[in-house]
Design a protein around this motif. Structure first.
Motif, PDB file in Angstrom:
ATOM      1  N   GLN A  81      -0.098   0.448  11.045  1.00 12.70           N
ATOM      2  CA  GLN A  81      -1.319  -0.080  10.456  1.00 12.70           C
ATOM      3  C   GLN A  81      -1.439   0.287   8.984  1.00 12.70           C
ATOM      4  O   GLN A  81      -1.964  -0.497   8.190  1.00 12.70           O
ATOM      5  CB  GLN A  81      -2.531   0.419  11.250  1.00 12.70           C
ATOM      6  N   ARG A  82      -0.939   1.446   8.602  1.00 17.96           N
ATOM      7  CA  ARG A  82      -0.971   1.852   7.195  1.00 17.96           C
ATOM      8  C   ARG A  82       0.029   1.079   6.349  1.00 17.96           C
ATOM      9  O   ARG A  82      -0.268   0.706   5.216  1.00 17.96           O
ATOM     10  CB  ARG A  82      -0.651   3.352   7.058  1.00 17.96           C
ATOM     11  N   GLU A  83       1.213   0.828   6.904  1.00 24.12           N
ATOM     12  CA  GLU A  83       2.340   0.410   6.085  1.00 24.12           C
ATOM     13  C   GLU A  83       2.747  -1.056   6.220  1.00 24.12           C
ATOM     14  O   GLU A  83       3.262  -1.645   5.264  1.00 24.12           O
ATOM     15  CB  GLU A  83       3.566   1.277   6.419  1.00 24.12           C
ATOM     16  N   LEU A  84       2.551  -1.665   7.397  1.00 25.50           N
ATOM     17  CA  LEU A  84       3.199  -2.949   7.647  1.00 25.50           C
ATOM     18  C   LEU A  84       2.330  -4.018   8.302  1.00 25.50           C
ATOM     19  O   LEU A  84       2.644  -5.204   8.208  1.00 25.50           O
ATOM     20  CB  LEU A  84       4.445  -2.724   8.523  1.00 25.50           C
ATOM     21  N   ARG A 120       5.240   0.990  14.143  1.00 25.73           N
ATOM     22  CA  ARG A 120       6.189   1.108  13.029  1.00 25.73           C
ATOM     23  C   ARG A 120       7.640   1.048  13.504  1.00 25.73           C
ATOM     24  O   ARG A 120       8.481   0.395  12.873  1.00 25.73           O
ATOM     25  CB  ARG A 120       5.930   2.427  12.275  1.00 25.73           C
ATOM     26  N   SER A 121       7.936   1.713  14.610  1.00 25.89           N
ATOM     27  CA  SER A 121       9.327   1.766  15.065  1.00 25.89           C
ATOM     28  C   SER A 121       9.819   0.446  15.639  1.00 25.89           C
ATOM     29  O   SER A 121      11.026   0.276  15.833  1.00 25.89           O
ATOM     30  CB  SER A 121       9.499   2.880  16.109  1.00 25.89           C
ATOM     31  N   SER A 181      -9.022  -8.090   6.762  1.00 33.33           N
ATOM     32  CA  SER A 181      -7.991  -7.569   5.873  1.00 33.33           C
ATOM     33  C   SER A 181      -7.397  -6.290   6.456  1.00 33.33           C
ATOM     34  O   SER A 181      -8.066  -5.530   7.149  1.00 33.33           O
ATOM     35  CB  SER A 181      -8.577  -7.282   4.486  1.00 33.33           C
ATOM     36  N   THR A 182      -6.116  -6.072   6.169  1.00 34.99           N
ATOM     37  CA  THR A 182      -5.450  -4.838   6.569  1.00 34.99           C
ATOM     38  C   THR A 182      -5.123  -4.052   5.298  1.00 34.99           C
ATOM     39  O   THR A 182      -5.387  -4.516   4.183  1.00 34.99           O
ATOM     40  CB  THR A 182      -4.155  -5.131   7.341  1.00 34.99           C
ATOM     41  N   GLU A 183      -4.520  -2.881   5.471  1.00 38.24           N
ATOM     42  CA  GLU A 183      -4.162  -2.091   4.296  1.00 38.24           C
ATOM     43  C   GLU A 183      -3.094  -2.786   3.465  1.00 38.24           C
ATOM     44  O   GLU A 183      -2.932  -2.487   2.274  1.00 38.24           O
ATOM     45  CB  GLU A 183      -3.699  -0.701   4.728  1.00 38.24           C
ATOM     46  N   GLN A 184      -2.352  -3.713   4.077  1.00 43.41           N
ATOM     47  CA  GLN A 184      -1.293  -4.427   3.370  1.00 43.41           C
ATOM     48  C   GLN A 184      -1.726  -5.794   2.859  1.00 43.41           C
ATOM     49  O   GLN A 184      -1.159  -6.309   1.899  1.00 43.41           O
ATOM     50  CB  GLN A 184      -0.092  -4.622   4.318  1.00 43.41           C
TER      51      GLN A 184
END
Length: 455
Positions: A81-84, A120-121, A181-184
Motif C-alpha cells: 500500500q505504501r509503495e505500489l 508487496r511480495s 487516491s493511494t500513496e502512489q
C-alpha cells in the motif's frame, strides 16, 4: 460388460487433460473468521450490513481474521500500500468470505486474495511496471465525447456514470479515475454533478444515431442510487436507435446482496419489461475471476435478474497469472458460471498495461495456448473468447495479431474502424498498433534488449 460400458470405461482411463465433474455451489461459513462468529444469516444477506462492514484498512482486516494470518502478511500488505498499490482497499465481507484463510500460507496462495488484496511480495521484482504502461492504458478519457462517455467503437459507447465501486480490484483498468487516491496514485475526479453528466450523455446519444449499444458502467452501477439508474436507463430506451444496453457490475459477484434487494429487483423488472416491449436487449455483465467466487448467493442474484426479464447475464473476467491462467482454473470457473449460476462465460481479457500489474499479466502466446486448451469442453456458445484490448484499437481475439516478435514480446495489431479521435487520421486504418508482453516472460535475449531501452 456391454460395448457401450466398455467404451466408457476405456474413455475414463485415457487421461483427458481436463476432467469435468459437476460441483455443487457452497456458501462458505463466514463464522469461521473470528471477527464474524456472531454474524447471523439475516445480517449476511443484508446489503447494507455488507456495505457498512466492508474492509477498508489493515486494522479492520486483522479484526476479522484474528490470528489466522500472521504479522508477516500484514507487513507485506502495508508495504504494498505504501509503495505500489494503484487501488485502495475496499473489500466486501462477501468477497473475503470466498478466500481461504486457514493459515498465513493458505491466505498467501489464495487466488481471489491475489487480485483483491495484493501484497508487496506478489509483484514482479525487476519489472513491476512495463515501460509502456499507462494510468489510462486504453485511452478512454481521450475518447470522451462528454464527461464519462467514451466513444471508441463506431456503434458502441461506454457510459461511466460514477467513479466508485462496492469493491476495488487491484488490477482495475480504470485505476486512473476509479476509487480513492493511494500513496502512489492521485486519482482524477469527475467534475460534473451526476444529473448534468447523465444529461450530457443522453444529449450526445440523441444526436448520434449511429450508436446502438451502450455499456452502462463506472465504477460499478451498483453504487448508483437505484432511482437515478432506473431513470437513466428509461431515458436511454427512449432513444430509438439504442438497441443494446449492458449493465456492468462486479457487485453481482462481490455484493450479490445488492441485486437481491426488493427495491432493486422490482426496479430491474420495470426496466426489463420496458426493454422487452421496446425490443431492446438488456443484459448484465459481471466480473468473476475464479470459481471460488461463484456461490449460491451469486447464483441466486443472477437467476433473479433472469427471472424478472433481463435477457442475459454474462461474465467478463480478466486473465491473471496466479489466479485463473491455467486450463483447469479457467474451465472450473466457466463450468461454475454456466452450469450452476446461469452466467454465460463471455470474455477473458488480458490484464491491461497499467502500472505495477506485470505480475498478473500473461503473454499473448500464453493466452493463445489457453484459448486452445479450453476449446471442446464447453458448449460453443459458452466457450469464452480470450481477447487483448489493444490501445487505440479495441478488443481483438488473441489469434488476430498481424505480426509477433516473440523475442521482444511485441505484437502488432490492425483495425477496421476509426475511434472517435481519429476521424481525420488518414493512417488510422493502415497503421499497425503495438502491444507488449510482460518482460519477465521473454527469453534471455528479449529481456536483455529491454534493459538497453531503459534510457
Amino acid at each position: 460388460m456391454t460395448a457401450i460400458q466398455d467404451a466408457v470405461s476405456t474413455a475414463d482411463t485415457l487421461g483427458q487433460p481436463y476432467s469435468y465433474a459437476r460441483k455443487e455451489l457452497v456458501e462458505p461459513d463466514w463464522r469461521r473468521f473470528p471477527g464474524w462468529r456472531e454474524v447471523t444469516e439475516a445480517q449476511w444477506r443484508d446489503a447494507q450490513w455488507q456495505r457498512v462492514h466492508c474492509l477498508r484498512n489493515i486494522k479492520q482486516l486483522r479484526a476479522v481474521l484474528g490470528d489466522l494470518v500472521g504479522d508477516e502478511f500484514y507487513e507485506d500488505l502495508a508495504a504494498d500500500q505504501r509503495e505500489l498499490a494503484t487501488m485502495s482497499m475496499l473489500l466486501p465481507p462477501q468477497m473475503l468470505n470466498t478466500m481461504h484463510a486457514g493459515s498465513t500460507e493458505e491466505f498467501y496462495a489464495d487466488p481471489v486474495r491475489r487480485y483483491m488484496l495484493p501484497v508487496r511480495s506478489d509483484r514482479e521484482p525487476e519489472w513491476p511496471s512495463h515501460p509502456h504502461s499507462e494510468r489510462d492504458s486504453l485511452h478512454e478519457t481521450e475518447m470522451w465525447v462528454a464527461e464519462g462517455l467514451t466513444h471508441r467503437y463506431p456503434t458502441k459507447v461506454l457510459a461511466e456514470l460514477l467513479s466508485t465501486c462496492p469493491q476495488y480490484c487491484g488490477h482495475c483498468t480504470r485505476m486512473d479515475l476509479v476509487g480513492n487516491s493511494t500513496e502512489q496514485v492521485v486519482k482524477h475526479k469527475l467534475a460534473l454533478k451526476p444529473v448534468d453528466r447523465q444529461d450530457a450523455m443522453i444529449d450526445y446519444l440523441r444526436a448520434t444515431p449511429g450508436v446502438r449499444d451502450v455499456v452502462v458502467s463506472g465504477g460499478d452501477v451498483a453504487n448508483v442510487p437505484w432511482h437515478q439508474l432506473e431513470s437513466f436507463l428509461m431515458r436511454l430506451m427512449d432513444i430509438e436507435t439504442v438497441r443494446d444496453i449492458r449493465l456492468a457490475t462486479k457487485a453481482l459477484a462481490g455484493l450479490p446482496q445488492h441485486w437481491l434487494q426488493p427495491k432493486v429487483v422490482e426496479g430491474l423488472q420495470r426496466v426489463a419489461v420496458t426493454a422487452g416491449r421496446r425490443g431492446v436487449n438488456l443484459a448484465i455483465h459481471t466480473h468473476v475471476n475464479h470459481a471460488q467466487s461463484v456461490t449460491p448467493l451469486v447464483a441466486e442474484a443472477a437467476r433473479t435478474a433472469l427471472e424478472v426479464g433481463v435477457r442475459d447475464v454474462r461474465n467478463q473476467g480478466v486473465l491473471m497469472r496466479g489466479v485463473n491462467a491455467t486450463q483447469g482454473a479457467l474451465l472450473d470457473l466457466c463450468f461454475a458460471l454456466q452450469d450452476e449460476a446461469n452466467i454465460l462465460p463471455y470474455y477473458f481479457y488480458l490484464c491491461d498495461m497499467i502500472p505495477n500489474a506485470e505480475h498478473w499479466r500473461v503473454a499473448v502466446w500464453e493466452a493463445q495456448e489457453l484459448q486452445h486448451a479450453i476449446m471442446g469442453y464447453l458448449p460453443g456458445y459458452a466457450t469464452p473468447r480470450i481477447v487483448c484490448d489493444v490501445p487505440y484499437v479495441g478488443k481483438r481475439w488473441v489469434h488476430q495479431l498481424a505480426e509477433y516478435d516473440r523475442e521482444r514480446g511485441i505484437s502488432y495489431w490492425t483495425k477496421n474502424y476509426r475511434t472517435g479521435i481519429e476521424h481525420a487520421d488518414p493512417e488510422a486504418l493502415a497503421r499497425r498498433y503495438p502491444y507488449y508482453d510482460p518482460i519477465a516472460t521473454l527469453p534471455e535475449a528479449g529481456r536483455a534488449w529491454w534493459k538497453t531501452q531503459r534510457g
